[in-house]
Design a protein around this motif. Structure first.
Motif, short mmCIF file in Angstrom:
data_model
loop_
_atom_site.label_atom_id
_atom_site.label_comp_id
_atom_site.label_asym_id
_atom_site.label_seq_id
_atom_site.Cartn_x
_atom_site.Cartn_y
_atom_site.Cartn_z
N HIS A 325 29.20 -21.71 24.72
CA HIS A 325 28.12 -21.62 23.73
C HIS A 325 28.69 -21.08 22.42
O HIS A 325 29.58 -20.22 22.43
N ALA A 326 28.17 -21.60 21.31
CA ALA A 326 28.63 -21.15 19.98
C ALA A 326 27.43 -20.83 19.11
O ALA A 326 26.40 -21.51 19.18
N VAL A 327 27.56 -19.80 18.29
CA VAL A 327 26.50 -19.38 17.37
C VAL A 327 27.12 -19.14 16.00
O VAL A 327 28.18 -18.53 15.88
N GLU A 328 26.43 -19.63 14.95
CA GLU A 328 26.90 -19.48 13.57
C GLU A 328 25.87 -18.73 12.73
O GLU A 328 24.67 -19.00 12.82
N ALA A 329 26.34 -17.80 11.93
CA ALA A 329 25.48 -17.07 10.99
C ALA A 329 25.99 -17.32 9.58
O ALA A 329 27.19 -17.23 9.32
N ARG A 330 25.05 -17.62 8.66
CA ARG A 330 25.41 -17.91 7.27
C ARG A 330 25.32 -16.62 6.44
O ARG A 330 24.25 -16.00 6.35
N VAL A 331 26.44 -16.25 5.84
CA VAL A 331 26.48 -15.07 4.97
C VAL A 331 26.16 -15.51 3.55
O VAL A 331 26.87 -16.34 2.97
N TYR A 332 25.08 -14.96 3.01
CA TYR A 332 24.63 -15.32 1.67
C TYR A 332 24.78 -14.15 0.70
O TYR A 332 24.67 -12.98 1.10
N ALA A 333 24.98 -14.48 -0.58
CA ALA A 333 24.93 -13.48 -1.65
C ALA A 333 23.46 -13.32 -2.03
O ALA A 333 22.97 -13.92 -2.99
N GLU A 334 22.76 -12.53 -1.23
CA GLU A 334 21.34 -12.29 -1.47
C GLU A 334 20.99 -10.92 -0.92
O GLU A 334 21.70 -10.37 -0.08
N ASP A 335 19.89 -10.37 -1.40
CA ASP A 335 19.50 -9.01 -1.05
C ASP A 335 18.19 -9.02 -0.28
O ASP A 335 17.11 -9.14 -0.87
N PRO A 336 18.22 -8.90 1.03
CA PRO A 336 16.99 -8.89 1.81
C PRO A 336 16.04 -7.76 1.42
O PRO A 336 14.82 -7.92 1.54
#
Length: 646
Positions: A325-336
């Protein structure tokens, strides 16, 4: 096989393509624009890695890209994703120039780029589609809830959910305006809205010899405003029978338009019954393709290149195996903590995990600007099972530190660990429902404030000592008070003694703690009472950046007389209006001397495909207006000052 390939893209996808080209012995040619060099000494990573690099005016300039390919001696062009990847005119222009477009034929791009035409085409091939209508059907639609979509659109732009007939006229007008502005085409379609849907897509590959296969599915239901955040393969919902049926439907969809290369057929799936319907086909490589690569062991970019060079697929459907199984997370230049507004700045320190796959465009010294999409990197974890993959992803995100640019990493960790996500109970509305519980606050933890104070105390900046020391006592070591400003206000920390050998920290309401602090190799080792902590650290003058477990903080020494207002606020009681994000001033709606009311729009700032309207914090007069339309601004830059009569 080609000897040289030009990459008509930038960022992490360009870097990822360059790695494969290098591995199979092909010379890579990068392109860049003036906007990529936001700092003279900071070449973007894809330019540093490529064998050649040529400047072009704009990534959408087809003639400039073709000229660059000719000048470099390239025989083929890889468009990556975004920009011109799904542009039939670009594919045709490459062909006319004798360049191989590493993607599908232009006719296939056009057939699948128009949602109305695509639905008709695949429906005729026997692929199930969501019931819907076009033209006059829009005004008379009665099957609610319904979803309005731009026919030429993508990325969720212009999509409007309508639950009653009374909402329909206004929703159609709004969607049409957005479609015309975003895509230059106001054509709409309407579809039955599936409650609690799952977004599941099938990866397909087709060669020029009639071979078409699918590589299983990806679950892409974790979305915010129709933008994917975390993706995985395989889906925890899809059974073997569903996979076989959806895969066969995807293959037929590809065959129906004479598809070649890598593509993705997206389905909307009923989260209860498992019924699936064709939604659209993306005629390019997808951002989330790494999860498919990790569970199949295949390099999709290499297969794209080989198919484009005329080679047949080296395997058939029966030879495709999914492992783990593989999981991907997108790292964004944004401020939650600021409503996910885009951020930016210079990358002052970078730590990326080495135990998982990271597709990244980041490097220390690179400046993240406001001209392009805010995605910085993708962290991709693999495990023998889903639970292991999720745990591995969390550890990898905790090992990721980006100082100088605020990112969404703490939010990604919280989302990946949410009970519904861990249980695999996903749907496209989950993120919005649980968002309030996941959004990090702007508050800086006490141990971070204490660590910053100890760092300053070890090597104080040159200053008037009377601004720092608050007194002394005969026979005792004096306390020194440090005032440190962060996004949540000004903090006071008292320190006495030498942090390197042993000190004390006084911080309300925690009280007095023993403390030690030592800087080693770009890291700050801190002991506070019984706790031992390590931070990635960078200090420049009066400012320190600290990072730990995926989170990052910036603290600045607050001098006596400095304003105490939260620096990140878009407006405050003092009437100072600041930019909520780095970007470009799109519109200035007032002039100096104008009388304005509280909440009245003053300036519109645009960054990373997002517009933000900044309003007056108080009623009064615009006494300062230092910006103009077209001017770039940093985060927290003063846009205006509104002076109230009070």
């Amino acid at each position: 096989m080609f000897s040289t390939v030009l990459i008509a893209n930038r960022g992490e996808i360009a870097v990822r393509i360059i790695r494969t080209l290098r591995a199979i012995g092909i010379t890579s040619v990068a392109v860049y624009t003036e906007s990529d060099y936001t700092a003279p000494d900071a070449a973007p990573l894809h330019v540093r890695m490529a064998d050649q690099a040529l400047q072009i005016p704009h990534y959408l300039d087809i003639e400039a890209l073709v000229a660059a390919a000719r000048a470099s001696g390239a025989q083929a062009v890889h468009p990556g994703y975004g920009f011109l990847a799904e542009n039939a005119a670009f594919a045709r222009r490459c062909a006319a120039e004798g360049l191989v477009f590493i993607g599908p034929p232009a006719d296939a791009i056009e057939a699948m780029g128009d949602k109305i035409r695509a639905k008709r085409t695949v429906s005729e091939a026997g692929v199930p589609v969501v019931p819907g209508g076009i033209g006059a059907d829009l005004e008379t639609w009665t099957d609610f809830p319904a979803l309005i979509k731009p026919s030429a659109g993508g990325g969720g732009k212009g999509m409007v959910l309508v639950r009653t007939a009374g909402e329909l006229p206004e929703a159609l007008a709004s969607a049409r305006r957005t479609a015309e502005a975003a895509f230059g085409d106001g054509t709409l379609l309407i579809e039955r809205y599936i409650e609690n849907p799952r977004h599941i897509e099938i990866q397909v590959l087709a060669d020029t010899h009639g071979g078409v296969v699918h590589l299983g599915e990806r679950e892409c239901s974790l979305q915010r405003r129709h933008q994917k955040i975390i993706e995985e393969a395989p889906s925890p919902f899809v059974t073997e029978a569903m996979r076989e049926g959806m895969g066969a439907a995807a293959v037929e969809a590809a065959r129906s338009v004479g598809y070649t290369g890598a593509g993705t057929v997206e389905f909307i799936v009923d989260g209860v019954s498992g019924d699936y319907h064709f939604m659209e086909m993306n005629t390019r490589l997808q951002v989330e393709h790494p999860v498919t690569e990790l569970v199949t062991g295949l390099d999709l970019v290499e297969l794209q290149v080989r198919v484009a060079a005329g080679e047949p697929l080296p395997f058939g459907q029966d030879e495709v195996r999914l492992r783990g199984h593989a999981v991907e997370a997108r790292v964004y230049a944004e401020d939650p903590a600021r409503g996910f507004l885009p951020t930016g700045g210079r990358v002052r320190a970078l730590r990326e995990p080495t135990t998982v796959r990271v597709d990244s465009s980041l490097a220390e010294g690179v400046v993240v600007g406001s001209h392009f999409d805010p995605m910085l990197s993708k962290v991709v974890a693999w495990g023998e099972d889903r639970a292991t993959a999720l745990r591995t992803l969390d550890r990898a995100l905790a090992e990721t530190t980006v100082l100088g640019v605020t990112t969404n990493i703490p939010f990604l960790r919280a989302l990946a660990g949410h009970p519904d996500v861990v249980a695999g109970e996903l749907d496209t509305g989950l993120v919005e429902r649980v968002l309030p519980a996941l959004e990090p606050t702007a508050d800086v933890p006490d141990d971070v404030v204490a660590a910053a104070a100890l760092l300053f105390h070890n090597a104080p900046p040159a200053t008037d000592p009377w601004e720092v020391a608050d007194g002394w006592r005969v026979g005792e070591r004096a306390w020194t008070t440090w005032r440190l400003e962060s996004r949540d206000g000004v903090h006071e920390v008292a320190v006495r003694g030498l942090p390197a050998s042993g000190a004390e920290v006084r911080l309300e309401p925690t009280g007095v703690m023993s403390a030690r602090a030592v800087v080693e190799g770009g890291e700050l080792a801190v002991t506070l009472g019984a706790r031992s902590l390590r931070f990635v650290v960078v200090r420049e003058g009066d400012t320190v950046w600290l990072g730990r477990e995926g989170a990052a903080w910036t603290l600045t020494r607050h001098r006596i007389g400095d304003p105490g207002d939260r620096p990140g606020a878009a407006g405050g009681g003092d009437g100072i209006v600041r930019s909520p994000m780095p970007g470009t001033v799109l519109l200035v709606k007032v002039a100096a001397g104008d009388q304005v009311s509280e909440g009245q729009p003053l300036v519109v700032v645009e960054a990373m495909k997002m517009e933000h309207t900044v309003t007056a914090p108080v009623q009064g007069t615009v006494t300062e207006l230092p910006v103009r339309a077209g001017q770039p601004v940093d985060m927290d830059a003063v846009l205006a000052v509104v002076s109230s009569e009070e």
